[in-house]
Design a protein around this motif. Structure first.
Motif, short mmCIF file in Angstrom:
data_model
loop_
_atom_site.label_atom_id
_atom_site.label_comp_id
_atom_site.label_asym_id
_atom_site.label_seq_id
_atom_site.Cartn_x
_atom_site.Cartn_y
_atom_site.Cartn_z
N ASP A 68 1.90 1.90 -13.74
CA ASP A 68 0.86 1.45 -14.66
C ASP A 68 1.09 0.00 -15.10
O ASP A 68 0.15 -0.66 -15.54
N LYS A 124 -5.90 1.91 -9.25
CA LYS A 124 -5.14 3.10 -9.64
C LYS A 124 -5.75 4.36 -9.04
O LYS A 124 -5.04 5.28 -8.63
N LYS A 125 -7.08 4.38 -8.94
CA LYS A 125 -7.77 5.52 -8.34
C LYS A 125 -7.42 5.63 -6.85
O LYS A 125 -7.19 6.72 -6.33
N PRO A 133 -2.83 6.29 -6.78
CA PRO A 133 -2.33 6.88 -8.03
C PRO A 133 -0.81 6.79 -8.20
O PRO A 133 -0.30 6.87 -9.31
#
Length: 199
Positions: A134, A126-127, A130
């Motif tokens: 989710d 996710k980093k 982005p």
């Protein structure tokens, strides 16, 4: 006159046959070189480089036994080898991690079999990305494909993929990917607790 047209036809047939031989899949070629023509020998030397990664292996150098079955993933050749407890052997092309820092080697085991996987990106994924969602539920858009087998290492899995372009490449974020039809076949054979070795 008839001889000339026959000769032209013979030449055309030879050229068409040669083109077909060059276009035929690598696995259809005789890689042993026994009884082949000079052209076939030249083709086979190129073919060997293409299919050497899919050579069959024996389990003994890697495992002390086949209790519960054994999976060997060769990261350099991008192939997954599986031996059932009976010794029956299976070989599948796979995708491997994109980079060395995403790659994990060593011994682990299958801890969970998921028949309908859902997906969440790891914190590091996710980093790096982005914009990724989710959560993706089971189904055709799921990055884990139709089946998933969790390993004892957190976040690492052997799973399917709907993006068939990834197979045979460095394309994953750490997991080992298979064609959906292959992961479904493997999933039915593999037991929880099966030995896994990534080299």
């Amino acid at each position: 006159m008839a001889d000339r047209s026959t000769n032209k036809l013979g030449r055309r047939a030879f050229l068409a046959g040669s083109a077909a031989a060059l276009a035929s899949p690598a696995l259809a070629q005789d890689v042993n070189g026994a009884g082949t023509t000079e052209i076939e020998r030249e083709l086979n030397s190129a073919v060997r480089r293409n299919i050497s990664s899919f050579r069959t292996l024996d389990w003994q150098p890697y495992f002390s036994n086949l209790s519960g079955g054994a999976i060997l993933v060769d990261l350099s050749s991008r192939a997954l080898h599986y031996w059932q407890e009976t010794g029956t052997y299976h070989l599948y092309p796979c995708s491997v991690p994109l980079t060395e820092d995403l790659t994990r080697r060593g011994r682990t085991s299958v801890t969970l079999k998921d028949p309908s996987p859902d997906w969440r990106p790891t914190p590091s994924m996710k980093k790096r990305n982005p914009e990724w969602p989710d959560y993706v539920g089971p189904g055709p858009d799921n990055p884990l494909g139709t089946r998933s087998m969790h390993l004892s290492w957190q976040y690492y899995r052997i799973h399917g993929t709907h993006d068939t372009r990834k197979i045979g490449r460095r394309s994953s974020n750490g997991c080992i990917g298979l064609y959906n039809e292959h992961v479904e076949e493997l999933y039915e054979m593999v037991q929880v607790g099966a030995q896994v070795l990534l080299i």
